[in-house]
Design an enzyme around this catalytic site. Sequence first.
Site, mmCIF file in Angstrom:
data_model
loop_
_atom_site.group_PDB
_atom_site.id
_atom_site.type_symbol
_atom_site.label_atom_id
_atom_site.label_comp_id
_atom_site.label_asym_id
_atom_site.label_seq_id
_atom_site.Cartn_x
_atom_site.Cartn_y
_atom_site.Cartn_z
ATOM 1 C CD GLU A 1 -2.593 0.055 -7.741
ATOM 2 O OE1 GLU A 1 -1.651 0.418 -8.478
ATOM 3 O OE2 GLU A 1 -2.551 0.085 -6.503
ATOM 4 C CG HIS B 1 -7.774 4.599 -3.242
ATOM 5 N ND1 HIS B 1 -8.217 3.635 -2.358
ATOM 6 C CD2 HIS B 1 -6.984 3.945 -4.127
ATOM 7 C CE1 HIS B 1 -7.734 2.463 -2.698
ATOM 8 N NE2 HIS B 1 -6.971 2.614 -3.773
ATOM 9 N NE ARG C 1 -9.067 1.507 -5.871
ATOM 10 C CZ ARG C 1 -9.222 0.750 -6.947
ATOM 11 N NH1 ARG C 1 -10.436 0.548 -7.447
ATOM 12 N NH2 ARG C 1 -8.165 0.171 -7.525
#
Length: 234
Positions: free
Chosen positions: A92, A14, A66
């Site tokens: 993440e 991202h 994001r």
Amino acid sequence: MTEHKRRRVYLMRHGSVTYFDDQGKPFLPEQVPLNELGRAQATAAGKVFAQAGLKFDRVIVSGLPRTVETATRVLAETGQQIELERWQDMEELRGGKLSAIPDESLREAFVGAFDGLVPEEQQFLGGETIGQLMDRIHPCIDRLREDKSWDTVLLVLHGGVNRAILSYALTNQRLFLGNLAQTAGCINAIDVGDAQSDWVVRIVNYSPISELQGETRHTTMEVLLDQYKKSRGL
């Protein structure tokens, strides 16, 4: 040549986001949008795909804002209208509570998960371990490869997640190579065949907005560590 027909995975990180304010206090990482640079990075990546005439069969994001915003900006440039697939298992590395990390352990907590060949028990920011990350990511990639309905797929994910995927592709093993840089908004390209061991890594960490990446020689986590230390007066 049909004997070695492979499919193409374009793997992006991202675009840039702002994780800490000017005083080093963290924003909620699950909510941060792209900042001005991140928007420019996402648009630049989209232009590269558009100029090459690339069309994606599928676009997969982690679901965090994001990644959604980056993918949306890429598709705006390519002119495609594709419904984004949100795979939450591709989020993440999940950090712990920053305030619980002692001052003397901050550096290891921030950068240890991205330092060379990383042991599975290494935690990220006092939270999830590298082993737990691979437990999430490897099955997702295996499932994607098993689905033969696509030829070209775009994944818009995260720095740690991308390292897990690239490490898997480069070694075909359960290993995590932490020093594979993933610049915000970068593009990687991986070809995959039918055999589990058939990976061909074509492009790693290509940044359309800064091809030579001369702005810094620090890693993302080194920069974030310096930003966070302000909140502790360090």
